[in-house]
Design a protein around this motif. Structure first.
Motif, PDB file in Angstrom:
ATOM      1  N   VAL A   1      -2.885   4.929  -2.377  1.00  0.00           N
ATOM      2  CA  VAL A   1      -3.611   5.995  -1.598  1.00  0.00           C
ATOM      3  C   VAL A   1      -2.900   7.490  -1.979  1.00  0.00           C
ATOM      4  O   VAL A   1      -1.582   7.681  -1.915  1.00  0.00           O
TER       5      VAL A   1
ATOM      6  N   ARG B   1      -4.938   4.220   6.738  1.00  0.00           N
ATOM      7  CA  ARG B   1      -4.846   3.590   5.474  1.00  0.00           C
ATOM      8  C   ARG B   1      -3.983   2.373   5.473  1.00  0.00           C
ATOM      9  O   ARG B   1      -3.637   1.956   4.276  1.00  0.00           O
TER      10      ARG B   1
ATOM     11  N   ARG C   1       0.901  -1.219  -0.186  1.00  0.00           N
ATOM     12  CA  ARG C   1      -0.050  -0.102   0.161  1.00  0.00           C
ATOM     13  C   ARG C   1       0.917   1.420   0.044  1.00  0.00           C
ATOM     14  O   ARG C   1       1.513   1.495   0.981  1.00  0.00           O
TER      15      ARG C   1
END
Length: 318
Positions: free
Chosen positions: A28, A57, A2
């Motif tokens: 993100v 996140r 991520r």
């Protein structure tokens, strides 16, 4: 993985986000203005924003492409450059270390390598610029703050073991350059691929490669591969068109057919060979690709959009 991508609404972000996803990453996006690739609207200069994104996140790595740029000097005070370009980078580095990250990619600029003397093209030969060039004397607040941010990346890599790649990208903006008078628009972008430009697609690809391959701390010049050699620097300063014609014999005719001009003088050349050696990255679009398009009548292999408006400009204009 991520990835937190700052500057996700900008010119680079709109190309980089989908490439990261194609490589299997979750992205993100963080930017000061909304955009297709932006999930969080806010500034990395605000530590609370950074901490909230990391906490909410599950961020595992950072590509920090968000910044105020050279054209923003006309719209923002020097303190804003320090806040965004320096403090924003520090906030992200601190958060990455606290989260136990092992990689961080920072989008820097070849602009910080250009002193006023280089900008004024003093001397009798073109200046060959690579990662060993120094001492560095940035000529404006943009370059000063980007160089300071590079120093923070170096410090956090050394003190915390954060693998960090600093990518000094050459020009890839789509708009016109209002500081150059004799060659304009697509003509200018085409010739700059010889010595100080790359496509935004290649810039995005360089970030994806760096994220995967970086070990330790390294600075890389990222630019289209130059066809010139160090032995050409004197001739490039006095007769660039002649050097180009010797290297690409049909370039003068192809340019003339389109009503374009070859540069009379070239004052600097960016050498991106380190990225090829250490990362295995070589920009896919170069000056030869431009000539190929001119020969065949195919679309030019780079973007030109004189009406492009950056996110920082949109923000400043409300």
């Amino acid at each position: 993985m991520r990835i937190l991508l700052t500057g996700s609404s900008g010119w680079l972000g709109r190309f980089l986000a989908p490439r990261l996803r194609q490589a299997g990453h979750d992205v993100v996006g963080l930017d000061v203005v909304p955009g297709e690739a932006t999930d969080v609207t806010g500034s990395a200069a605000e530590r609370s924003v950074v901490d909230r994104v990391f906490a909410d996140r599950g961020i595992e790595a950072v590509i920090h492409g968000g910044a105020l740029h050279k054209p923003d000097i006309a719209r923002f005070a020097p303190q804003a450059f320090v806040d965004v370009n320096v403090t924003g980078t520090l906030n992200l580095l601190q958060a990455a270390v606290a989260a136990g990250h092992d990689r961080f990619v920072f989008t820097s600029t070849t602009s910080l390598m250009i002193s006023q003397a280089i900008r004024d093209e003093e001397g009798h030969a073109a200046v060959w610029l690579d990662e060993t060039t120094g001492p560095l004397e940035p000529r404006n607040i943009y370059g000063v703050t980007k160089l300071a941010a590079e120093g923070l990346c170096r410090l956090y890599s050394r003190e915390h073991g954060l693998n960090c790649a600093v990518l000094r990208t050459s020009r890839f903006f789509p708009e016109d350059d209002d500081t150059i008078r004799d060659i304009h628009g697509e003509n200018l972008k085409a010739t700059e691929l010889l010595y100080r430009r790359l496509t935004v697609e290649d810039a995005a690809d360089a970030h994806v490669v760096a994220l995967d391959k970086i070990r330790g701390f390294e600075v890389f010049v990222i630019s289209a591969p130059t066809p010139f050699a160090r032995s050409d620097v004197a001739d490039l300063k006095t007769d660039a068109a002649g050097v180009i014609g010797r290297t690409f014999p049909d370039a003068p005719a192809l340019f003339a057919r389109r009503g374009w001009h070859l540069p009379k003088s070239i004052g600097r050349i960016y050498d991106a060979s380190k990225a090829e050696r250490l990362l295995g990255f070589r920009a896919g679009t170069d000056f030869a690709a431009v000539l190929g398009a001119l020969r065949s009548g195919a679309p030019l292999p780079f973007a030109h959009d004189p009406d492009y408006v950056s996110p920082s400009t949109r923000l400043a204009n409300g």
